[in-house]
Design a protein around this motif. Structure first.
Motif, mmCIF file in Angstrom:
data_model
loop_
_atom_site.group_PDB
_atom_site.id
_atom_site.type_symbol
_atom_site.label_atom_id
_atom_site.label_comp_id
_atom_site.label_asym_id
_atom_site.label_seq_id
_atom_site.Cartn_x
_atom_site.Cartn_y
_atom_site.Cartn_z
ATOM 1 N N MET A 1 -7.565 0.154 2.701
ATOM 2 C CA MET A 1 -7.129 0.353 1.313
ATOM 3 C C MET A 1 -6.482 1.725 1.173
ATOM 4 S SD MET A 1 -9.373 0.277 -2.228
ATOM 5 C CE MET A 1 -9.892 -1.425 -2.017
ATOM 6 N N THR A 2 -5.257 1.779 0.635
ATOM 7 C CA THR A 2 -4.564 3.045 0.455
ATOM 8 C C THR A 2 -5.084 3.761 -0.793
ATOM 9 O OG1 THR A 2 -2.810 2.083 -0.908
ATOM 10 C CG2 THR A 2 -2.500 2.040 1.492
ATOM 11 N N GLU A 5 -3.810 1.955 -3.896
ATOM 12 C CA GLU A 5 -4.555 0.708 -4.106
ATOM 13 C C GLU A 5 -5.947 1.000 -4.652
ATOM 14 O OE1 GLU A 5 -2.522 -2.020 -0.559
ATOM 15 O OE2 GLU A 5 -4.366 -0.883 -0.186
ATOM 16 N N SER A 6 -6.573 2.056 -4.145
ATOM 17 C CA SER A 6 -7.894 2.444 -4.637
ATOM 18 C C SER A 6 -7.849 2.793 -6.116
ATOM 19 C CB SER A 6 -8.422 3.633 -3.824
ATOM 20 O OG SER A 6 -9.645 4.105 -4.350
ATOM 21 N N TYR A 229 -16.005 -0.582 -2.671
ATOM 22 C CA TYR A 229 -14.842 -0.551 -1.777
ATOM 23 C C TYR A 229 -13.905 0.602 -2.124
ATOM 24 C CZ TYR A 229 -15.504 -4.855 0.880
ATOM 25 O OH TYR A 229 -15.971 -5.803 1.750
ATOM 26 N N SER A 230 -13.577 0.753 -3.409
ATOM 27 C CA SER A 230 -12.602 1.763 -3.797
ATOM 28 C C SER A 230 -13.127 3.176 -3.572
ATOM 29 C CB SER A 230 -12.213 1.578 -5.268
ATOM 30 O OG SER A 230 -13.345 1.688 -6.104
ATOM 31 N N TYR A 233 -12.677 5.149 -0.372
ATOM 32 C CA TYR A 233 -11.394 5.810 -0.138
ATOM 33 C C TYR A 233 -11.056 6.813 -1.241
ATOM 34 C CZ TYR A 233 -11.084 1.781 2.944
ATOM 35 O OH TYR A 233 -11.362 0.844 3.909
#
Length: 305
Positions: A1-2, A5-6, A229-230, A233
């Protein structure tokens, strides 16, 4: 995840949590906080268990322990949040919850991580926006709901930092699923102690069930898994900066959503000015125009968005 995107995922989570204040207002006060927490997290646990059934065998002792610790913190946050929302308008509750923008950097200082100049400037504007819109004024008694929301903020700030630490070394999906299971278990035990009748004590209606399922799916199952998930990153201050826009979304939704799905609220110039200050503060905290090179912590981690 970039990184981009995060941030997009974090904004989607903010939208879910902002709307949740509206739907929580449609939960009758007769339904206890423990009942609300048990049912919403229980449904979320079932959804996650079905979707990620094949991954459940990957749990180990370390992940279970960390999931349990996160569940304890999350229970504190959700319990006091529910108590607060039941006593004050949805938009006010959302504005107070944005105090995490101050609490998180303070806690991070104990981990020797300093906010950037832009973070500090943004925090100042966000606090000014909160002062305009919170409804809390000097010389007036503070509503008990506001106190509950402040306590909820401390739990949420601790939760965000715990996620930041745990997701760096553990599978975020398993942590998210595990914490939801443990949150349901803890809430049910508290509910059973408070009212042994548990599920039999609730008067089920279509409106209640509709709001419960919306909260369980979006504000619990989706939001907390994607937060795991976010944040793998992103850093804690980035999360709180994006979350600080939550009051703006809640204010708009509280005005637009019909009363059948939540209590509608009036729009005022004061709220509009507060929203602008919060938005500008989020922009300041999310950029590096005061220091083009970026500000780094003692450990070498950039803490600006």
């Amino acid at each position: 995840m970039t990184h981009t995107e995060s941030n997009i995922v974090l904004f989607s989570i903010t939208l879910c949590w902002a709307s949740s204040y509206i739907f929580m207002k449609n939960i009758p006060n007769s339904m206890s906080t423990f009942a609300y927490l048990t049912i919403t997290t229980g449904i979320a646990s079932i959804i996650l268990g079905i979707v990620f059934f094949k991954r459940l065998m990957e749990f180990n002792r370390e992940i279970l322990l960390k999931s349990f610790l996160m569940a304890v913190i999350l229970c504190g946050n959700l319990i006091f949040e529910r108590l607060g929302v039941a006593s004050i308008p949805a938009s006010t509750a959302s504005f107070i919850s944005s105090l995490n923008i101050v609490i998180v950097p303070i806690i991070l200082l104990f981990f020797r991580k300093k906010p950037s100049k832009n973070n500090l400037l943004g925090i100042a504007f966000i606090l000014a926006g909160l002062a305009f819109t919170s409804g809390i004024k000097l010389g007036r008694s503070i509503n008990i709901g506001a106190i509950y929301m402040v306590i909820s903020c401390f739990f949420m700030a601790s939760y965000i930092i715990a996620i930041d630490i745990y997701t760096k070394n553990c599978n975020p999906l398993l942590l998210g699923v595990g914490q939801m299971f443990f949150t349901t278990l803890i809430a049910f035990l508290l509910w059973a102690f408070d009212d042994p009748r548990t599920f039999a004590s609730i008067h089920y209606t279509k409106v209640l069930l509709a709001n419960i399922f919306l909260l369980a799916f979006f504000a619990k199952a989706y939001a907390y898994i994607m937060l795991m998930y976010s944040q793998k990153y992103a850093n804690p201050i980035s999360v709180t900066v994006i979350a600080s826009t939550e009051p703006i979304v809640t204010m708009v939704l509280a005005i637009l959503i019909p009363s059948s799905f939540g209590s509608t609220e009036s729009f005022t110039l004061v709220k509009f000015v507060g929203a602008l200050l919060i938005a500008f503060g989020a922009f300041c905290a999310g950029t590096n125009f005061l220091d083009k090179k970026g500000v780094k912590s003692i450990e070498g981690d950039t803490v600006s968005l």
